[in-house]
Design a protein around this motif. Sequence first.
Motif, mmCIF file in Angstrom:
data_model
loop_
_atom_site.group_PDB
_atom_site.id
_atom_site.type_symbol
_atom_site.label_atom_id
_atom_site.label_comp_id
_atom_site.label_asym_id
_atom_site.label_seq_id
_atom_site.Cartn_x
_atom_site.Cartn_y
_atom_site.Cartn_z
ATOM 1 N N ALA A 1 5.281 11.638 1.300
ATOM 2 C CA ALA A 1 5.021 13.022 1.704
ATOM 3 C C ALA A 1 5.423 13.954 0.568
ATOM 4 C CB ALA A 1 5.813 13.354 2.959
ATOM 5 N N PRO A 2 4.641 15.004 0.313
ATOM 6 C CA PRO A 2 4.992 15.918 -0.771
ATOM 7 C C PRO A 2 6.271 16.704 -0.492
ATOM 8 C CG PRO A 2 3.107 16.747 0.443
ATOM 9 C CD PRO A 2 3.405 15.382 0.975
ATOM 10 N N SER A 3 6.584 16.905 0.765
ATOM 11 C CA SER A 3 7.794 17.632 1.160
ATOM 12 C C SER A 3 8.623 16.710 2.047
ATOM 13 C CB SER A 3 7.407 18.921 1.897
ATOM 14 O OG SER A 3 8.561 19.615 2.300
ATOM 15 N N THR A 4 8.533 16.903 3.355
ATOM 16 C CA THR A 4 9.180 16.019 4.324
ATOM 17 C C THR A 4 8.143 15.614 5.364
ATOM 18 O OG1 THR A 4 9.805 17.801 5.839
ATOM 19 C CG2 THR A 4 11.386 17.242 4.077
ATOM 20 N N MET A 5 8.382 14.545 6.086
ATOM 21 C CA MET A 5 7.454 14.139 7.144
ATOM 22 C C MET A 5 7.410 15.198 8.243
ATOM 23 S SD MET A 5 5.568 11.618 6.507
ATOM 24 C CE MET A 5 4.788 11.657 8.120
ATOM 25 N N GLY A 6 8.506 15.899 8.454
ATOM 26 C CA GLY A 6 8.531 16.952 9.463
ATOM 27 C C GLY A 6 7.576 18.095 9.162
ATOM 28 N N ARG A 7 7.154 18.215 7.925
ATOM 29 C CA ARG A 7 6.213 19.275 7.538
ATOM 30 C C ARG A 7 4.774 18.762 7.439
ATOM 31 N NH1 ARG A 7 8.148 22.689 2.704
ATOM 32 N NH2 ARG A 7 6.546 24.072 3.527
ATOM 33 N N GLN A 8 4.573 17.493 7.761
ATOM 34 C CA GLN A 8 3.229 16.928 7.739
ATOM 35 C C GLN A 8 2.520 17.263 9.058
ATOM 36 O OE1 GLN A 8 3.013 16.558 4.470
ATOM 37 N NE2 GLN A 8 1.758 14.766 4.825
ATOM 38 N N PRO A 9 1.181 17.159 9.089
ATOM 39 C CA PRO A 9 0.440 17.435 10.321
ATOM 40 C C PRO A 9 0.886 16.514 11.459
ATOM 41 C CG PRO A 9 -1.048 17.225 8.452
ATOM 42 C CD PRO A 9 0.304 16.805 7.979
ATOM 43 N N VAL A 10 0.743 17.002 12.685
ATOM 44 C CA VAL A 10 1.150 16.244 13.870
ATOM 45 C C VAL A 10 0.482 14.868 13.898
ATOM 46 C CG1 VAL A 10 1.074 16.205 16.398
ATOM 47 C CG2 VAL A 10 1.709 18.297 15.209
ATOM 48 N N GLU A 11 -0.805 14.808 13.579
ATOM 49 C CA GLU A 11 -1.533 13.530 13.560
ATOM 50 C C GLU A 11 -0.835 12.523 12.646
ATOM 51 O OE1 GLU A 11 -5.630 11.767 11.591
ATOM 52 O OE2 GLU A 11 -5.684 13.815 12.333
ATOM 53 N N ALA A 12 -0.403 12.984 11.485
ATOM 54 C CA ALA A 12 0.273 12.102 10.533
ATOM 55 C C ALA A 12 1.638 11.680 11.054
ATOM 56 C CB ALA A 12 0.410 12.793 9.183
ATOM 57 N N GLN A 13 2.387 12.620 11.620
ATOM 58 C CA GLN A 13 3.701 12.292 12.175
ATOM 59 C C GLN A 13 3.573 11.256 13.292
ATOM 60 O OE1 GLN A 13 6.279 15.669 13.084
ATOM 61 N NE2 GLN A 13 5.099 16.920 11.649
ATOM 62 N N GLU A 14 2.551 11.405 14.135
ATOM 63 C CA GLU A 14 2.353 10.449 15.233
ATOM 64 C C GLU A 14 1.968 9.070 14.705
ATOM 65 O OE1 GLU A 14 -0.525 12.448 17.697
ATOM 66 O OE2 GLU A 14 1.014 13.745 18.611
ATOM 67 N N ALA A 15 1.124 9.013 13.682
ATOM 68 C CA ALA A 15 0.733 7.723 13.101
ATOM 69 C C ALA A 15 1.944 7.020 12.494
ATOM 70 C CB ALA A 15 -0.360 7.918 12.053
ATOM 71 N N PHE B 1 0.828 -1.197 0.000
ATOM 72 C CA PHE B 1 0.000 0.000 0.000
ATOM 73 C C PHE B 1 0.861 1.246 0.000
ATOM 74 C CE2 PHE B 1 -2.806 -3.227 1.687
ATOM 75 C CZ PHE B 1 -4.024 -2.936 1.088
ATOM 76 N N TYR B 2 0.485 2.217 -0.817
ATOM 77 C CA TYR B 2 1.111 3.536 -0.851
ATOM 78 C C TYR B 2 0.100 4.513 -0.254
ATOM 79 C CZ TYR B 2 4.824 1.883 -3.928
ATOM 80 O OH TYR B 2 5.908 1.216 -4.454
ATOM 81 N N ILE B 3 0.527 5.228 0.794
ATOM 82 C CA ILE B 3 -0.363 6.117 1.535
ATOM 83 C C ILE B 3 0.281 7.494 1.612
ATOM 84 C CG2 ILE B 3 -1.591 6.467 3.712
ATOM 85 C CD1 ILE B 3 -1.192 3.455 4.276
ATOM 86 N N GLY B 4 -0.537 8.528 1.499
ATOM 87 C CA GLY B 4 -0.036 9.896 1.415
ATOM 88 C C GLY B 4 0.575 10.515 2.642
ATOM 89 N N GLY B 5 0.525 9.921 3.784
ATOM 90 C CA GLY B 5 1.193 10.473 4.953
ATOM 91 C C GLY B 5 0.571 11.742 5.494
ATOM 92 N N ALA B 6 -0.722 11.943 5.283
ATOM 93 C CA ALA B 6 -1.413 13.128 5.785
ATOM 94 C C ALA B 6 -2.333 12.732 6.940
ATOM 95 C CB ALA B 6 -2.218 13.785 4.662
ATOM 96 N N ALA B 7 -3.032 13.712 7.466
ATOM 97 C CA ALA B 7 -4.029 13.468 8.503
ATOM 98 C C ALA B 7 -5.271 12.853 7.860
ATOM 99 C CB ALA B 7 -4.377 14.780 9.201
ATOM 100 N N GLY B 8 -6.188 12.385 8.678
ATOM 101 C CA GLY B 8 -7.444 11.841 8.181
ATOM 102 C C GLY B 8 -7.320 10.401 7.736
#
Length: 158
Positions: A74-88, A46-53
Amino acid sequence: MTTYDTKWIMRTVTITGTRRTGHKTTAEYADLFELYLGPFAQGAHFYIGGAAGIDSLALLWLADRTAAAITIVAPSTMGRQPVEAQEAVARSRGRIKEIVELGEAELSAPAYHARNRWMVERTSMTIGFPHATEPSTGTWQTIEYTAEQRKPRLIVPV
């Protein structure tokens, strides 16, 4: 369709979906994922976008309930993704095969569309979870791009 064809279709799957998920419970999403991701999970990647939701919810469900390979994009870096996504991602790190950071300087609609196209081009089908009241979103753009590529797509409104 032969058994070989079925295995090929199920091999690589893009997951796309709404970021607005507060209208259902985690248990309701787990039930949806069981019904619509579960049949594709055995031997899948599975390829997943690394975002929230949906991205984060699907990641957690796949990591906890399947042995499927998982790539986060991630379109940029994981560090720039929402906190929810980083935690997941942090919670599922041991189950993630690869994290791809596309390095876009600006997080904008074109960056997210490029990420979505990148995933679709590397997979054999897309499963989309659009919010029922959002007719024009990145989720629909991804589903439409999948159709343009003449690849199967499964649409599960949430």
